[in-house]
Design a protein around this motif. Structure first.
Motif, PDB file in Angstrom:
ATOM      1  N   ALA A 234      -8.154   5.062 -13.300  1.00  0.00           N
ATOM      2  CA  ALA A 234      -9.774   4.801 -13.186  1.00  0.00           C
ATOM      3  C   ALA A 234      -9.949   3.115 -12.323  1.00  0.00           C
ATOM      4  O   ALA A 234      -8.912   2.203 -12.844  1.00  0.00           O
ATOM      5  N   ALA A 235     -10.781   3.297 -12.199  1.00  0.00           N
ATOM      6  CA  ALA A 235     -11.049   2.325 -11.616  1.00  0.00           C
ATOM      7  C   ALA A 235     -12.191   1.690 -13.010  1.00  0.00           C
ATOM      8  O   ALA A 235     -13.267   1.954 -12.920  1.00  0.00           O
TER       9      ALA A 235
ATOM     10  N   ASN B 233     -14.027  -2.033 -14.439  1.00  0.00           N
ATOM     11  CA  ASN B 233     -14.285  -3.195 -14.707  1.00  0.00           C
ATOM     12  C   ASN B 233     -13.616  -3.937 -13.114  1.00  0.00           C
ATOM     13  O   ASN B 233     -13.393  -5.275 -13.222  1.00  0.00           O
ATOM     14  N   GLY B 234     -13.605  -2.865 -12.084  1.00  0.00           N
ATOM     15  CA  GLY B 234     -13.026  -3.729 -11.033  1.00  0.00           C
ATOM     16  C   GLY B 234     -11.891  -3.504 -10.856  1.00  0.00           C
ATOM     17  O   GLY B 234     -11.517  -4.148  -9.949  1.00  0.00           O
ATOM     18  N   ALA B 235     -11.480  -2.486 -11.996  1.00  0.00           N
ATOM     19  CA  ALA B 235      -9.953  -3.040 -12.064  1.00  0.00           C
ATOM     20  C   ALA B 235      -8.587  -1.774 -11.872  1.00  0.00           C
ATOM     21  O   ALA B 235      -9.747  -0.869 -12.730  1.00  0.00           O
ATOM     22  N   SER B 236      -7.814  -1.779 -11.236  1.00  0.00           N
ATOM     23  CA  SER B 236      -7.117   0.130 -11.315  1.00  0.00           C
ATOM     24  C   SER B 236      -5.942  -0.058 -13.059  1.00  0.00           C
ATOM     25  O   SER B 236      -5.483  -0.787 -12.762  1.00  0.00           O
ATOM     26  N   THR B 237      -6.689   1.018 -13.471  1.00  0.00           N
ATOM     27  CA  THR B 237      -6.012   1.130 -14.640  1.00  0.00           C
ATOM     28  C   THR B 237      -5.385   2.807 -14.695  1.00  0.00           C
ATOM     29  O   THR B 237      -6.197   3.506 -14.235  1.00  0.00           O
ATOM     30  N   GLY B 238      -4.215   2.603 -15.397  1.00  0.00           N
ATOM     31  CA  GLY B 238      -3.668   3.563 -15.887  1.00  0.00           C
ATOM     32  C   GLY B 238      -2.085   3.713 -15.629  1.00  0.00           C
ATOM     33  O   GLY B 238      -1.673   3.093 -15.690  1.00  0.00           O
ATOM     34  N   PRO B 239      -1.207   5.313 -15.028  1.00  0.00           N
ATOM     35  CA  PRO B 239      -1.814   6.477 -14.701  1.00  0.00           C
ATOM     36  C   PRO B 239      -1.750   6.665 -16.190  1.00  0.00           C
ATOM     37  O   PRO B 239      -1.613   6.821 -17.292  1.00  0.00           O
ATOM     38  N   TYR B 240      -3.310   8.213 -16.158  1.00  0.00           N
ATOM     39  CA  TYR B 240      -3.773   8.410 -17.155  1.00  0.00           C
ATOM     40  C   TYR B 240      -3.362  10.365 -17.356  1.00  0.00           C
ATOM     41  O   TYR B 240      -3.360  10.523 -15.920  1.00  0.00           O
ATOM     42  N   THR B 241      -2.942  10.779 -18.496  1.00  0.00           N
ATOM     43  CA  THR B 241      -2.569  12.071 -18.417  1.00  0.00           C
ATOM     44  C   THR B 241      -4.329  12.662 -18.371  1.00  0.00           C
ATOM     45  O   THR B 241      -5.544  11.859 -18.569  1.00  0.00           O
ATOM     46  N   GLN B 242      -4.635  14.278 -17.691  1.00  0.00           N
ATOM     47  CA  GLN B 242      -6.054  14.543 -18.021  1.00  0.00           C
ATOM     48  C   GLN B 242      -7.023  15.043 -19.935  1.00  0.00           C
ATOM     49  O   GLN B 242      -7.679  13.973 -18.775  1.00  0.00           O
TER      50      GLN B 242
ATOM     51  N   TRP C 125      -8.277   8.238  -9.152  1.00  0.00           N
ATOM     52  CA  TRP C 125      -8.106   8.414  -8.307  1.00  0.00           C
ATOM     53  C   TRP C 125      -6.443   9.057  -9.081  1.00  0.00           C
ATOM     54  O   TRP C 125      -6.036   9.107  -9.700  1.00  0.00           O
ATOM     55  N   ALA C 126      -5.869  10.302  -8.064  1.00  0.00           N
ATOM     56  CA  ALA C 126      -4.490  11.015  -8.892  1.00  0.00           C
ATOM     57  C   ALA C 126      -3.990  11.299  -7.067  1.00  0.00           C
ATOM     58  O   ALA C 126      -5.059  12.149  -6.385  1.00  0.00           O
ATOM     59  N   GLN C 127      -2.788  12.241  -7.629  1.00  0.00           N
ATOM     60  CA  GLN C 127      -2.071  12.095  -5.904  1.00  0.00           C
ATOM     61  C   GLN C 127      -2.666  13.907  -5.653  1.00  0.00           C
ATOM     62  O   GLN C 127      -3.078  14.859  -6.287  1.00  0.00           O
ATOM     63  N   GLY C 128      -2.539  13.869  -4.170  1.00  0.00           N
ATOM     64  CA  GLY C 128      -3.291  14.662  -3.925  1.00  0.00           C
ATOM     65  C   GLY C 128      -4.952  14.718  -3.709  1.00  0.00           C
ATOM     66  O   GLY C 128      -5.090  15.334  -2.754  1.00  0.00           O
ATOM     67  N   MET C 129      -5.335  13.688  -3.984  1.00  0.00           N
ATOM     68  CA  MET C 129      -6.407  13.093  -3.716  1.00  0.00           C
ATOM     69  C   MET C 129      -6.900  12.437  -2.166  1.00  0.00           C
ATOM     70  O   MET C 129      -6.040  11.766  -2.008  1.00  0.00           O
ATOM     71  N   SER C 130      -8.067  12.836  -1.457  1.00  0.00           N
ATOM     72  CA  SER C 130      -8.475  12.209  -0.299  1.00  0.00           C
ATOM     73  C   SER C 130      -8.425  10.358  -0.600  1.00  0.00           C
ATOM     74  O   SER C 130      -7.942   9.623   0.464  1.00  0.00           O
ATOM     75  N   GLY C 131      -8.826  10.043  -1.577  1.00  0.00           N
ATOM     76  CA  GLY C 131      -9.406   8.605  -1.525  1.00  0.00           C
ATOM     77  C   GLY C 131     -10.404   8.554  -3.299  1.00  0.00           C
ATOM     78  O   GLY C 131     -10.574  10.037  -3.917  1.00  0.00           O
ATOM     79  N   TRP C 132     -10.341   7.480  -3.350  1.00  0.00           N
ATOM     80  CA  TRP C 132     -11.569   7.760  -4.401  1.00  0.00           C
ATOM     81  C   TRP C 132     -12.798   8.199  -4.736  1.00  0.00           C
ATOM     82  O   TRP C 132     -13.292   8.257  -3.591  1.00  0.00           O
TER      83      TRP C 132
END
Length: 364
Positions: free
Chosen positions: A305-306, A308-317, A336-343
């Protein structure tokens, strides 16, 4: 007159042991070449016994009291010496004074550890110590086996052999009783009674009577003591650990909801939840694996998850859903998650869209 005193001095008319040494168990009366006068006085004090020995053969025995040595008081010695009735001539015999009082608080201990098989800890090494009390019996074994021609026989001369038999009997008793190491401290009396029963025949064979036997302590190795401490700690925490971890996780989620918009708060909420699950798993008792093992479940997608301008995770659904309900993740938050084309916005992700649809609109 001097010649008369010379002959008179060769005859002993009083036999006693007044200066008793507490360490001496058997004392031979110093007769040297003098002869015992017929009709002499024998004085046996309380806590003593007197034994007459002729040419290595034990004859008459006397308990505490004062006696006049005559044929009626010395039937065995009279037979051995073939003395006539009402004889008036002196005679020769060894006289031994035996200390019959109790020898108290004699210490014992295991010089080397005693090995014992335990159901909980396997092979353990034990050290034990305590005390015992004994006294000399009026049987003939002590004089014939150990005293011999010694003038004084002390307890130190025999207690080393006693302690060796004590350690051997203690090892036998622990093996026979099969008491778990965790229960040894509660069974000192039972162990002491069994050891005493095993030792009494051995002491009697030496010419002694075992009066009491006490186990003062049995110590376990340090590694066994540490294992016992850990087991007791887990037992004390097992009933409340689950409630404690649930409370910690709830507090973390409440703190995150009170401070929306902070990536650190969201991360703390996730860490608290994961920590609670890990601790719960650690205190649960191990379970046997089933006979038939199903195939592994497909791996759940890990989201980033983006915030405050920073990438955090990974998190489960499930963690993202909980963050949505807590207000940490909104419909326009990029994920974003594995398999998605982008954010893309969280509200457009099929797996997360139903969560936003079920939430009420903001208040006007």
């Amino acid at each position: 007159m001097g010649l008369f005193n010379l002959f008179r001095g060769q005859f002993i008319d009083v036999i006693e042991y007044p200066n008793e040494n507490p360490a001496v168990l058997v004392h031979r009366f110093e007769r040297f070449n003098n002869e015992i006068k017929y009709g002499a006085k024998l004085i046996v004090r309380p806590g003593q016994a007197a034994v007459f020995v002729n040419e290595g053969k034990i004859a008459d025995k006397f308990g505490p009291g004062t006696y006049t040595l005559e044929t009626k008081n010395l039937p065995i010695l009279t037979t051995l010496l073939s003395l006539p009735y009402n004889f008036n001539s002196p005679f020769k015999a060894e006289v031994y004074f035996i200390r019959t009082t109790e020898q108290l608080d004699r210490k014992w201990g295991t010089a080397t550890p005693v090995m014992m098989r335990d159901a909980d800890f396997g092979i353990v090494r034990l050290r034990a110590r305590g005390n015992y009390a004994y006294k000399v019996s009026l049987r003939d074994e002590l004089l014939t086996r150990f005293v011999g021609a010694q003038a004084d026989f002390t307890g130190d001369a025999i207690e080393g052999q006693m302690k060796t038999k004590v350690v051997s009997a203690c090892s036998d008793a622990l093996g026979e009783l099969k008491i778990p190491a965790l229960d040894l401290a509660a069974n000192y009396t039972e162990i002491g009674d069994r050891v005493r029963a095993n030792l009494e025949p051995d002491f009697a064979a030496l010419g002694f009577e075992l009066l009491s036997f006490t186990v003062e302590s049995i110590s376990l190795p340090d590694e066994v003591n540490q294992a016992m401490d850990k087991r007791s700690s887990l037992g004390a925490l097992g009933g409340v650990m689950d409630q404690y971890t649930r409370m910690q996780a709830a507090d973390a989620m409440r703190a995150a909801a009170d401070n929306p918009g902070g990536a650190g708060n969201m991360t703390g909420m996730f860490v608290g939840a994961n920590l609670g699950g890990a601790i719960n798993a650690s205190v649960q008792p191990p379970q046997q694996a089933p006979q038939a093992v199903p195939p592994p479940l497909p791996a759940a997608p890990a989201y980033f998850a983006a915030i405050n301008g920073a990438s955090t995770g990974p998190y489960t659904q499930e963690q993202l859903k909980a963050a949505v309900l807590a207000g940490q993740v909104k419909a326009d938050t990029l994920v974003w998650a594995q398999g998605m084309s982008g954010w893309q916005a969280a509200g457009t992700v099929p797996a997360l869209a139903p969560v936003f649809a079920a939430m009420p609109p903001p208040l006007p």
